[in-house]
Motif scaffolding. Structure first.
Motif, PDB file in Angstrom:
ATOM      1  N   GLN A  43     -10.847  17.409  63.578  1.00  0.00           N
ATOM      2  CA  GLN A  43      -9.558  16.721  63.409  1.00  0.00           C
ATOM      3  C   GLN A  43      -9.776  15.229  63.140  1.00  0.00           C
ATOM      4  O   GLN A  43      -9.095  14.653  62.279  1.00  0.00           O
ATOM      5  CB  GLN A  43      -8.693  16.894  64.666  1.00  0.00           C
ATOM      6  CG  GLN A  43      -7.272  16.416  64.464  1.00  0.00           C
ATOM      7  CD  GLN A  43      -6.534  17.282  63.449  1.00  0.00           C
ATOM      8  OE1 GLN A  43      -6.391  18.479  63.633  1.00  0.00           O
ATOM      9  NE2 GLN A  43      -6.064  16.675  62.352  1.00  0.00           N
ATOM     10  N   ASP A  69      -7.529  11.664  55.635  1.00  0.00           N
ATOM     11  CA  ASP A  69      -6.092  11.537  55.395  1.00  0.00           C
ATOM     12  C   ASP A  69      -5.634  10.090  55.326  1.00  0.00           C
ATOM     13  O   ASP A  69      -4.808   9.725  54.491  1.00  0.00           O
ATOM     14  CB  ASP A  69      -5.366  12.257  56.536  1.00  0.00           C
ATOM     15  CG  ASP A  69      -4.090  12.884  56.079  1.00  0.00           C
ATOM     16  OD1 ASP A  69      -4.122  13.512  55.008  1.00  0.00           O
ATOM     17  OD2 ASP A  69      -3.068  12.719  56.776  1.00  0.00           O
ATOM     18  N   ARG A 106      -7.098  26.598  62.831  1.00  0.00           N
ATOM     19  CA  ARG A 106      -5.699  26.238  62.613  1.00  0.00           C
ATOM     20  C   ARG A 106      -5.583  24.802  62.083  1.00  0.00           C
ATOM     21  O   ARG A 106      -4.777  24.512  61.216  1.00  0.00           O
ATOM     22  CB  ARG A 106      -4.954  26.346  63.940  1.00  0.00           C
ATOM     23  CG  ARG A 106      -3.653  27.085  63.853  1.00  0.00           C
ATOM     24  CD  ARG A 106      -2.947  26.986  65.207  1.00  0.00           C
ATOM     25  NE  ARG A 106      -3.546  27.883  66.193  1.00  0.00           N
ATOM     26  CZ  ARG A 106      -3.102  29.124  66.376  1.00  0.00           C
ATOM     27  NH1 ARG A 106      -2.104  29.593  65.655  1.00  0.00           N
ATOM     28  NH2 ARG A 106      -3.651  29.901  67.290  1.00  0.00           N
ATOM     29  N   ARG A 107      -6.424  23.917  62.635  1.00  0.00           N
ATOM     30  CA  ARG A 107      -6.408  22.523  62.157  1.00  0.00           C
ATOM     31  C   ARG A 107      -6.778  22.477  60.675  1.00  0.00           C
ATOM     32  O   ARG A 107      -6.210  21.720  59.897  1.00  0.00           O
ATOM     33  CB  ARG A 107      -7.397  21.681  62.956  1.00  0.00           C
ATOM     34  CG  ARG A 107      -7.105  21.608  64.450  1.00  0.00           C
ATOM     35  CD  ARG A 107      -8.157  20.734  65.121  1.00  0.00           C
ATOM     36  NE  ARG A 107      -8.114  20.791  66.579  1.00  0.00           N
ATOM     37  CZ  ARG A 107      -7.359  20.002  67.338  1.00  0.00           C
ATOM     38  NH1 ARG A 107      -6.583  19.089  66.783  1.00  0.00           N
ATOM     39  NH2 ARG A 107      -7.391  20.109  68.649  1.00  0.00           N
ATOM     40  N   SER A 137      -6.459  24.992  58.396  1.00  0.00           N
ATOM     41  CA  SER A 137      -5.374  25.585  57.594  1.00  0.00           C
ATOM     42  C   SER A 137      -4.244  24.592  57.408  1.00  0.00           C
ATOM     43  O   SER A 137      -3.701  24.437  56.317  1.00  0.00           O
ATOM     44  CB  SER A 137      -4.820  26.838  58.270  1.00  0.00           C
ATOM     45  OG  SER A 137      -5.851  27.758  58.473  1.00  0.00           O
ATOM     46  N   ARG A 138      -3.892  23.908  58.493  1.00  0.00           N
ATOM     47  CA  ARG A 138      -2.807  22.925  58.451  1.00  0.00           C
ATOM     48  C   ARG A 138      -3.125  21.822  57.436  1.00  0.00           C
ATOM     49  O   ARG A 138      -2.234  21.261  56.815  1.00  0.00           O
ATOM     50  CB  ARG A 138      -2.611  22.326  59.856  1.00  0.00           C
ATOM     51  CG  ARG A 138      -1.247  21.751  60.093  1.00  0.00           C
ATOM     52  CD  ARG A 138      -1.156  21.018  61.438  1.00  0.00           C
ATOM     53  NE  ARG A 138      -1.568  21.832  62.564  1.00  0.00           N
ATOM     54  CZ  ARG A 138      -2.290  21.384  63.601  1.00  0.00           C
ATOM     55  NH1 ARG A 138      -2.693  20.134  63.641  1.00  0.00           N
ATOM     56  NH2 ARG A 138      -2.611  22.199  64.576  1.00  0.00           N
ATOM     57  N   ALA A 139      -4.424  21.518  57.270  1.00  0.00           N
ATOM     58  CA  ALA A 139      -4.835  20.469  56.329  1.00  0.00           C
ATOM     59  C   ALA A 139      -5.106  21.041  54.934  1.00  0.00           C
ATOM     60  O   ALA A 139      -5.555  20.323  54.045  1.00  0.00           O
ATOM     61  CB  ALA A 139      -6.069  19.747  56.869  1.00  0.00           C
TER      62      ALA A 139
END
Ligand code: 3YE
Length: 210
Positions: free
Chosen positions: A16, A23, A45-46, A48-50
């Motif tokens: 992250q 980002d 999940r982190r 996929s979210r990105a």
């Protein structure tokens, strides 16, 4: 743009920190793949979210370590990686894997190496009566947590520290240090040479950049 592949086994807080640095524009890199050996790793999940590709390669599906490692190599090389980043990845890598990514494979470890290789580093730093602790980033060699050091960040151990309080502060230190080292890497400033770790063409001291 520098291509990173990130290997995880857990919640992915260092992942992250890397995604956040990309980002906010402070790290000029792209994560091409997040690869986990556990299907339930929170870091997936982190990713996929990105919008980052993910893969799960479960070591339990392979008869031995070399075949598991070969499966990871196939996936990693299919995505293309200038640097392979271990971020809470909890498997010992075979010599073939380490050789395949020689000079491109980096790990972060929660101690001031060469102190406290392996697991339970916070408890061991406390038991040893260490006055400071921290995290280290190193190029990966066959020897577990024994490769050439790139950088360390130190913090004082406080009188009331427990493994839990130390763990939290060391993690914060990791989240600053990993993006910093990857900025050097992405800018082409960091290399592993036969002389040692070179930053801007200068060989770093054995503990790396402090
Ligand atoms: N492999 C090599 N050299 C390195 N892997 C990591 C760093 C590093 C490396 O410098 N050759 C835990 C310690 C591993 C352990 O024993 N793992 C077991 C499996 C345990 C599990 O799946 O939960 C194993 O047999 O691999 C990354 C850090 C590895 C820590």
């Amino acid at each position: 743009t520098h291509r990173l592949a990130v290997l995880i086994s857990g919640s992915g807080t260092n992942l992250q920190a890397i995604l956040d640095a990309i980002d906010d524009g402070s790290l000029d890199a792209r994560v091409t793949l997040v690869l986990s050996n556990r299907a339930d790793a929170g870091g997936l999940r982190r990713a996929s979210r990105a919008g980052v590709d993910t893969a799960v390669i479960d070591h339990r599906d392979y008869p031995d370590r070399p075949s598991f490692d070969r499966a990871m190599i196939r996936e990693l090389d299919a995505h293309g990686a200038d640097t392979v980043v271990l971020a809470g990845f909890m498997r010992i890598l075979s010599s073939d894997f380490v050789r395949h990514y020689d000079g491109r494979l980096i790990n972060i470890h929660p101690s001031l190496l060469p102190l406290h290789r392996g697991l339970h580093t916070h408890a061991r730093a406390l038991e040893a009566g260490d006055r400071e602790h921290g995290c280290s980033i190193h190029f990966v060699t066959e020897e577990l947590d024994g490769g050439p050091l790139i950088a360390q960040a130190r913090l004082p151990i406080l009188a009331n520290d427990t493994p839990e309080t130390l763990s939290k502060r060391v993690q914060e230190c990791e989240h600053g240090l990993y993006p910093e080292v990857l900025r050097w890497r992405a800018a082409g400033r960091l290399r592993l040479t036969t002389q040692g770790v070179a930053l801007d063409g200068e060989i770093l001291p054995p503990q790396g950049r402090q």
